[in-house]
Design a protein around this motif. Structure first.
Motif, PDB file in Angstrom:
ATOM      1  N   VAL A   5       0.970  -0.898  -0.318  1.00  0.00           N
ATOM      2  CA  VAL A   5       0.050  -0.184   0.045  1.00  0.00           C
ATOM      3  C   VAL A   5       1.004   1.270  -0.208  1.00  0.00           C
ATOM      4  N   LYS A   7       1.044   5.499  -0.847  1.00  0.00           N
ATOM      5  CA  LYS A   7       0.021   6.255  -0.793  1.00  0.00           C
ATOM      6  C   LYS A   7       1.281   7.383  -0.604  1.00  0.00           C
ATOM      7  N   TRP A  12      -2.671  10.051   2.382  1.00  0.00           N
ATOM      8  CA  TRP A  12      -2.548   9.312   4.338  1.00  0.00           C
ATOM      9  C   TRP A  12      -3.577  10.362   4.665  1.00  0.00           C
ATOM     10  N   GLU A  15      -7.312  10.726   3.984  1.00  0.00           N
ATOM     11  CA  GLU A  15      -7.894   9.145   4.715  1.00  0.00           C
ATOM     12  C   GLU A  15      -7.495   9.489   6.628  1.00  0.00           C
ATOM     13  N   CYS A  48      -4.770  -3.436  11.224  1.00  0.00           N
ATOM     14  CA  CYS A  48      -4.469  -2.132  11.377  1.00  0.00           C
ATOM     15  C   CYS A  48      -5.615  -0.798   9.849  1.00  0.00           C
ATOM     16  N   CYS A  51      -4.235   0.294   6.324  1.00  0.00           N
ATOM     17  CA  CYS A  51      -4.394  -0.570   5.365  1.00  0.00           C
ATOM     18  C   CYS A  51      -6.069  -1.018   5.420  1.00  0.00           C
ATOM     19  N   CYS A  97       3.433  -1.668  10.431  1.00  0.00           N
ATOM     20  CA  CYS A  97       2.443  -2.621   9.528  1.00  0.00           C
ATOM     21  C   CYS A  97       3.582  -2.753   8.988  1.00  0.00           C
ATOM     22  N   ARG A  99       2.665  -4.103   5.694  1.00  0.00           N
ATOM     23  CA  ARG A  99       1.677  -3.596   4.167  1.00  0.00           C
ATOM     24  C   ARG A  99       1.521  -2.609   3.984  1.00  0.00           C
ATOM     25  N   CYS A 100       1.586  -1.790   5.054  1.00  0.00           N
ATOM     26  CA  CYS A 100       1.850   0.347   4.874  1.00  0.00           C
ATOM     27  C   CYS A 100       2.507   1.273   5.164  1.00  0.00           C
ATOM     28  N   SER A 102       3.013   1.959   8.542  1.00  0.00           N
ATOM     29  CA  SER A 102       2.261   3.216   9.481  1.00  0.00           C
ATOM     30  C   SER A 102       3.065   2.282  10.896  1.00  0.00           C
TER      31      SER A 102
END
Length: 135
Positions: A5, A7, A12, A15, A48, A51, A97, A99-100, A102
């Protein structure tokens, strides 16, 4: 590091609310004993907040009385990324995380908690979203 992910910071900011952005994207910390999940005992999956990746399960959550939700193991070892953190005049292990990217919190080892791993993933509630188990 490249994340699945990916961005821009502007995306961010659109979101996430300002506090979520501060903790998740700027490695901030929520004040102790104020988080939504500090004392939660609901059965489910902790994702998370940024994401939606599955990070922790309620079965590994335990009461550490440290002021933040504590887990002794991630749902999957590849769900989190561990990085050396030398901020605030100390050496710690930051948890992100995978995946992203964070910021989630920190992991501490060898504190003597009666858990299978002797690890305490000290995680900001604002970094998580609990999806309760149905049934």
């Amino acid at each position: 590091m490249a994340y699945e992910v990916d961005k821009t910071e502007e995306e961010w900011k659109r979101e996430l609310n300002p506090f979520e952005y501060h903790v998740l994207r700027e490695a901030g910390t929520e004040p102790p004993f104020t988080g939504e999940y500090t004392d939660t005992k609901t059965t489910g999956v902790y994702q998370c907040r940024a994401c939606g990746a599955e990070l922790f399960r309620s079965e590994t959550k335990f009461e550490s009385h440290c002021g933040w939700p504590s887990f002794y193991d991630p749902a999957d070892s590849s769900a989190v990324e561990l990085l050396e953190d030398r901020s605030h005049g100390m050496v710690r292990t930051e948890v992100r995380c995978a995946r992203c990217g964070s910021h989630l919190g920190h992991v501490f080892r060898g504190e003597g908690y009666p858990t299978p791993t002797d690890e305490r993933y000290c995680i900001n509630s604002v970094s998580l979203r609990l999806v309760p188990e149905e049934g």
